[in-house]
Design an enzyme around this catalytic site. Structure first.
Site, short mmCIF file in Angstrom:
data_model
loop_
_atom_site.label_atom_id
_atom_site.label_comp_id
_atom_site.label_asym_id
_atom_site.label_seq_id
_atom_site.Cartn_x
_atom_site.Cartn_y
_atom_site.Cartn_z
N GLY A 1 0.81 -1.22 0.00
CA GLY A 1 0.00 0.00 0.00
C GLY A 1 0.83 1.26 0.00
N ASP A 2 1.96 1.23 0.69
CA ASP A 2 2.88 2.38 0.71
C ASP A 2 3.31 2.73 -0.71
OD1 ASP A 2 4.77 4.29 1.95
OD2 ASP A 2 6.30 2.85 1.32
N CYS A 3 3.69 1.72 -1.46
CA CYS A 3 4.14 1.91 -2.84
C CYS A 3 3.01 2.40 -3.74
CB CYS A 3 4.70 0.59 -3.35
SG CYS A 3 5.08 0.58 -5.10
#
Length: 154
Positions: free
Chosen positions: A43-45
């Site tokens: 999700g960060d990416c």
């Protein structure tokens, strides 16, 4: 006419996903089986890619300025603000995924965030990762777009 365009977009999206699966030899996976921290990792990416895409689309500017703008939106405190902006829009399943991510015990900490902000951001990232890995791109885009709008960004 609009329905035909939507169907064409869905068809192209399906072809694109199948192409990626084929070329990278990806196996079908159930997003529910990933740990919350794996979901947050992805999700960060994904979230940063959406934010960078929006910033680049605003036109040419110095890369350093682009980085500053994106960093201000992907840091833990901004992600926590995003969660608060969209919380009432989340389904029960999405809230559960967020809570799993928020409550996950991470060995790392953000440099410039409180523990609460960091955990809230991890929950947000887990939700984004879950939506992406479960093929819910439309919902993913809707939530990010609504969150940015509610935050008064872009």
């Amino acid at each position: 006419m609009e329905e035909e365009i939507k169907q064409e977009d869905q068809s192209c999206n399906k072809i694109w996903k199948e192409y990626i699966k084929e070329k990278f030899h990806l196996q079908e996976q159930n997003a529910n089986l990933y740990s919350p921290l794996v979901l947050a990792y992805m999700g960060d990416c994904v979230y940063e890619l959406f934010i960078r895409t929006k910033i680049v689309n605003m036109g040419n500017m110095q890369v350093n300025k682009m980085h500053q703008q994106s960093a201000s939106l992907v840091k833990a405190s901004a992600q926590a603000e995003m969660v608060y902006a969209i919380m009432e829009l989340l389904t029960e399943t999405e809230k559960q995924i967020y809570k799993r991510g928020r409550n996950a015990k991470s060995l790392t900490m953000a440099k410039n965030a409180t523990v609460t902000e960091y955990r809230t951001a991890t929950g947000f990232e887990a939700l984004i990762g879950y939506l992406y890995l479960s093929g819910q791109e439309k919902r993913l885009v809707e939530l990010i777009s609504m969150g940015l709008e509610k935050m008064g960004v872009f």
